[in-house]
Design a protein around this motif. Sequence first.
Motif, PDB file in Angstrom:
ATOM      1  N   UNK A 139       0.814  -1.221   0.000  1.00  0.00           N
ATOM      2  CA  UNK A 139       0.000   0.000   0.000  1.00  0.00           C
ATOM      3  C   UNK A 139       0.842   1.263   0.000  1.00  0.00           C
ATOM      4  N   UNK A 140       0.243   2.376   0.337  1.00  0.00           N
ATOM      5  CA  UNK A 140       0.876   3.703   0.365  1.00  0.00           C
ATOM      6  C   UNK A 140       1.469   4.080  -0.992  1.00  0.00           C
ATOM      7  N   UNK A 141       0.928   3.502  -2.052  1.00  0.00           N
ATOM      8  CA  UNK A 141       1.364   3.857  -3.396  1.00  0.00           C
ATOM      9  C   UNK A 141       2.604   3.139  -3.867  1.00  0.00           C
ATOM     10  N   UNK A 142       3.148   2.213  -3.066  1.00  0.00           N
ATOM     11  CA  UNK A 142       4.369   1.517  -3.490  1.00  0.00           C
ATOM     12  C   UNK A 142       4.133   0.741  -4.789  1.00  0.00           C
ATOM     13  N   UNK A 143       2.979   0.082  -4.885  1.00  0.00           N
ATOM     14  CA  UNK A 143       2.721  -0.783  -6.050  1.00  0.00           C
ATOM     15  C   UNK A 143       1.824  -0.104  -7.082  1.00  0.00           C
ATOM     16  N   UNK A 144       1.651   1.213  -6.967  1.00  0.00           N
ATOM     17  CA  UNK A 144       0.642   1.882  -7.808  1.00  0.00           C
ATOM     18  C   UNK A 144       0.962   1.773  -9.297  1.00  0.00           C
TER      19      UNK A 144
ATOM     20  N   UNK B 255       1.999  -0.832 -10.920  1.00  0.00           N
ATOM     21  CA  UNK B 255       1.880  -2.155 -11.548  1.00  0.00           C
ATOM     22  C   UNK B 255       0.765  -3.039 -10.987  1.00  0.00           C
ATOM     23  N   UNK B 256       0.374  -2.846  -9.743  1.00  0.00           N
ATOM     24  CA  UNK B 256      -0.578  -3.794  -9.152  1.00  0.00           C
ATOM     25  C   UNK B 256      -2.048  -3.557  -9.546  1.00  0.00           C
ATOM     26  N   UNK B 257      -2.524  -2.291  -9.634  1.00  0.00           N
ATOM     27  CA  UNK B 257      -3.955  -2.117  -9.923  1.00  0.00           C
ATOM     28  C   UNK B 257      -4.448  -2.838 -11.186  1.00  0.00           C
ATOM     29  N   UNK B 258      -3.713  -2.789 -12.334  1.00  0.00           N
ATOM     30  CA  UNK B 258      -4.222  -3.536 -13.490  1.00  0.00           C
ATOM     31  C   UNK B 258      -4.269  -5.039 -13.249  1.00  0.00           C
ATOM     32  N   UNK B 259      -3.317  -5.543 -12.457  1.00  0.00           N
ATOM     33  CA  UNK B 259      -3.327  -6.983 -12.168  1.00  0.00           C
ATOM     34  C   UNK B 259      -4.573  -7.357 -11.368  1.00  0.00           C
ATOM     35  N   UNK B 260      -4.919  -6.502 -10.406  1.00  0.00           N
ATOM     36  CA  UNK B 260      -6.106  -6.797  -9.583  1.00  0.00           C
ATOM     37  C   UNK B 260      -7.355  -6.768 -10.458  1.00  0.00           C
ATOM     38  N   UNK B 261      -7.471  -5.731 -11.292  1.00  0.00           N
ATOM     39  CA  UNK B 261      -8.665  -5.618 -12.147  1.00  0.00           C
ATOM     40  C   UNK B 261      -8.758  -6.793 -13.105  1.00  0.00           C
ATOM     41  N   UNK B 262      -7.625  -7.150 -13.708  1.00  0.00           N
ATOM     42  CA  UNK B 262      -7.650  -8.194 -14.737  1.00  0.00           C
ATOM     43  C   UNK B 262      -7.678  -9.606 -14.158  1.00  0.00           C
ATOM     44  N   UNK B 263      -7.497  -9.721 -12.853  1.00  0.00           N
ATOM     45  CA  UNK B 263      -7.490 -11.065 -12.255  1.00  0.00           C
ATOM     46  C   UNK B 263      -8.854 -11.733 -12.346  1.00  0.00           C
ATOM     47  N   UNK B 264      -9.905 -10.921 -12.495  1.00  0.00           N
ATOM     48  CA  UNK B 264     -11.281 -11.433 -12.571  1.00  0.00           C
ATOM     49  C   UNK B 264     -11.639 -12.199 -11.298  1.00  0.00           C
ATOM     50  N   UNK B 265     -11.007 -11.832 -10.197  1.00  0.00           N
ATOM     51  CA  UNK B 265     -11.228 -12.516  -8.924  1.00  0.00           C
ATOM     52  C   UNK B 265     -11.921 -11.531  -7.976  1.00  0.00           C
TER      53      UNK B 265
ATOM     54  N   UNK C  11       4.686  14.922 -20.943  1.00  0.00           N
ATOM     55  CA  UNK C  11       4.779  15.286 -19.525  1.00  0.00           C
ATOM     56  C   UNK C  11       3.467  14.943 -18.819  1.00  0.00           C
ATOM     57  N   UNK C  12       3.602  14.391 -17.630  1.00  0.00           N
ATOM     58  CA  UNK C  12       2.444  13.892 -16.884  1.00  0.00           C
ATOM     59  C   UNK C  12       2.195  14.754 -15.663  1.00  0.00           C
ATOM     60  N   UNK C  13       0.961  15.131 -15.478  1.00  0.00           N
ATOM     61  CA  UNK C  13       0.560  15.836 -14.248  1.00  0.00           C
ATOM     62  C   UNK C  13      -0.485  15.000 -13.537  1.00  0.00           C
ATOM     63  N   UNK C  14      -0.401  14.982 -12.229  1.00  0.00           N
ATOM     64  CA  UNK C  14      -1.427  14.298 -11.452  1.00  0.00           C
ATOM     65  C   UNK C  14      -1.240  12.799 -11.440  1.00  0.00           C
ATOM     66  N   UNK C  15      -2.306  12.123 -11.105  1.00  0.00           N
ATOM     67  CA  UNK C  15      -2.259  10.668 -10.930  1.00  0.00           C
ATOM     68  C   UNK C  15      -2.730  10.005 -12.216  1.00  0.00           C
ATOM     69  N   UNK C  16      -1.836   9.288 -12.848  1.00  0.00           N
ATOM     70  CA  UNK C  16      -2.228   8.533 -14.038  1.00  0.00           C
ATOM     71  C   UNK C  16      -2.059   7.059 -13.717  1.00  0.00           C
ATOM     72  N   UNK C  17      -3.139   6.340 -13.791  1.00  0.00           N
ATOM     73  CA  UNK C  17      -3.108   4.930 -13.404  1.00  0.00           C
ATOM     74  C   UNK C  17      -2.196   4.109 -14.288  1.00  0.00           C
ATOM     75  N   UNK C  18      -1.754   2.981 -13.740  1.00  0.00           N
ATOM     76  CA  UNK C  18      -0.870   2.097 -14.494  1.00  0.00           C
ATOM     77  C   UNK C  18      -1.631   1.480 -15.657  1.00  0.00           C
ATOM     78  N   UNK C  19      -0.901   1.263 -16.747  1.00  0.00           N
ATOM     79  CA  UNK C  19      -1.509   0.613 -17.910  1.00  0.00           C
ATOM     80  C   UNK C  19      -1.297  -0.894 -17.819  1.00  0.00           C
ATOM     81  N   UNK C  20      -2.221  -1.654 -18.384  1.00  0.00           N
ATOM     82  CA  UNK C  20      -2.024  -3.105 -18.389  1.00  0.00           C
ATOM     83  C   UNK C  20      -0.751  -3.474 -19.135  1.00  0.00           C
ATOM     84  N   UNK C  21      -0.159  -4.610 -18.816  1.00  0.00           N
ATOM     85  CA  UNK C  21       1.082  -5.083 -19.415  1.00  0.00           C
ATOM     86  C   UNK C  21       0.875  -5.296 -20.908  1.00  0.00           C
TER      87      UNK C  21
END
Lengths: 315, 414
Positions: free
Chosen positions: A90-95, A97-107, B404-414
């Motif tokens: 948490x605290x943004x450490x995994x921000x 890379x982890x959120x897409x994995x959670x969404x795509x896990x379909x779990x 250039x990126x401002x703010x929070x941009x979520x991670x993209x899928x692999x």
Amino acid sequence: MNRQNAGFIQFAVAILVGLWWCIAPFSAAMAKTLNVMTSTEDLASLAREVGGQHATVESIARGYQDPHYVEAKPSFLLKLQKADLLVVVGLGLEIGWLPPLITQSRNARIQMSGGGYLDASTAAAILEKPSGPVTRAMGDVHPLGNPHYWLDPENGRRIAKAIAEKFAQLDPEDAAYFEQRYQDFERRLQEADKRWLEAMAPLKGTEVITYHNSWPSFTDHFGLRVGGFVEPKPGIPPSPAHTLEVINQIKKDQIKLILVEPYFDLKTPKAIAAQTGAQVLVMLPSVGGVPEVASYLQLFDYNIRLLQGALAGQK
Amino acid sequence: MRTILISCICVIAVISPPMRAQDTAASADRFGALEERIRALESQVAELKTALEASGSAPAPAVAAAPAAQVMPQTAPPPEPVLGGAGGMAKALNPDIGIIGNFVGATGRNNVNAYPSLSLQESEVSFQAIVDPYARADFFLAVGEEGIEVEEGYVTFPALPGNFLLKAGKMRSTFTRVNTFHNHTLPWIDRPMVQFNLMGGSLDEADVGIKEAGLSLSRILPAPIFLEATAELFRGDSGSLFHASRRSDVSNVFHLRSYGDLTESTNLEIGGSYARGHNDVGSDFITHLTGLDATLRWKPLRRAIYRSFSARSEFVWSRRQEDATTQRAFGFFASAEYQLARRWFTGARVDWAERARNASQHDSAESVVLTYWPSEFSQIRGQLRRTRYAEGQTANEFLFQFLFTMGAHGAHPF
């Protein structure tokens, strides 16, 4: 509707039916062995301590990997799809890379709204929570506080307790087992911490330079002082001007140790060491950083042994 | 003995009401005194606070600590630390908002398809949030010099029964890998030529490919490796590729994605795609697309922030029905990217593509790219591109880009 369309819709329906046919049978009842995924090896080690034979635990990131930058490989989805519980730093450490994995896990279980999602930071004492404005001019800062909090053994205890409580929720039949495992871990951790504090007592107050701001929880617990960083700002590679500043600071304050995480290049720390006579120590921020460090307790054993060795070498 | 005990209890019972009355009166007096004292202390504290604010000096701990010491028991435990990270209440319930600026410039001669010399091209504004316990939503607005367009805007249901994932809204189709990439995630400044020539859009568009309003349903299939099947249903309007004359002229896309880890650091991804939709000749005229994509990646975990390599290639076959004939066209690109250092990337790309509406004509191009990342929130990129058009003209250009990126941009899928 023409014949071409009708035929194609039939084809599409056949594909969808085929997908449905592939549905794996749902697990009818909660497994007696919890399937646990964690984002880092440290959380995995704590989960193993508590889960024992009633939990199979696997980490996504390896211990020698920078946990800020992990590739969200699809192969992780296969594991996350079957997980009963996901434990994250948490605290943004995994921000990144982890959120897409959670969404795509379909779990459904491990979604943030699910019962199988545990943010370990909610149980830990967090340092460096910003009290003023936070901007990217400060580098890659974490607005919710420093995420390397597991490096305080007291936080390790708190995380283990939170995991034990979550395990008990998910597998109530084995709640007593998890509690007993937690109590045993807490006892061993307290004994080890007493030993570590004694070993670190001669180093209390020692000033160190660290590459990244990974160590505040560790240095706070063991009484070291962080005088500066090799990085000019979090996530920004060292620049010549900043490196010169660090060299001057080390000389002025007679700092003897430069702590570097195993995933950073040693070129700049070694150049600083060559100019100042300070010693570079590759400290492990995570379990699994080297093969012989396979558990949370061994992580502190290893790092404290390194620091003791450095101290002995300076005498 | 028993008689004496009973007598005592009776006596106590008889005299106790007056005693309780006396106690009550005494207590009331004491409470009154205490209330007076609290009021006096409160007024003292208020006076002290006012004085401190006026003087700007630090509070004197002795004054504040004195009454507390009288109240606090000597054995009070140390206060528990406040656990958890800093609260995110400032953004509670608001979506993550990010803006990615995309400034592009071009020099050199191009008489067929000239980029403007300088342009703020297709900057992206993103809004991303969890909608409720069942869904999340992602909005990406493309803001260019010609206005604002919803590049993508969809809701995702990530936890459906049967391990399905459903997306509904406007989205980039899964037809081949690069089609799903947003402009700012490309390792080049421009999109590959095959996306212009065979997958819709005219040459002067900055952003092409199949992106439409529709539904996307995907599932990971049971297999020893990662195997994901996706079926998509779209409205049937995508650039110049698909055109819906009637409501029933929908388009469809199917994608099968396989992925395997060759080693801890190396992985291979291979995908196959098929798309079908009505074209602008009329409802009875169909365009079929078949695609094949392959990506090889290498990134050593211990040095992941310093070294990486990726090679990718995509092949697309188009079959477009027209009044008198069927145009069969083919195109591909192949590219490689190598990370030289933490901030430096270099790469090259080769393009070759026939034109979907006139397969006898083809264009080709070669590019070399150099990218510098000041931080993970900005990039500076240069691209040397040599393009040979079917018209017989050759264009040699230098493109440059600031992202250039401002703010929070979520991670993209692999």
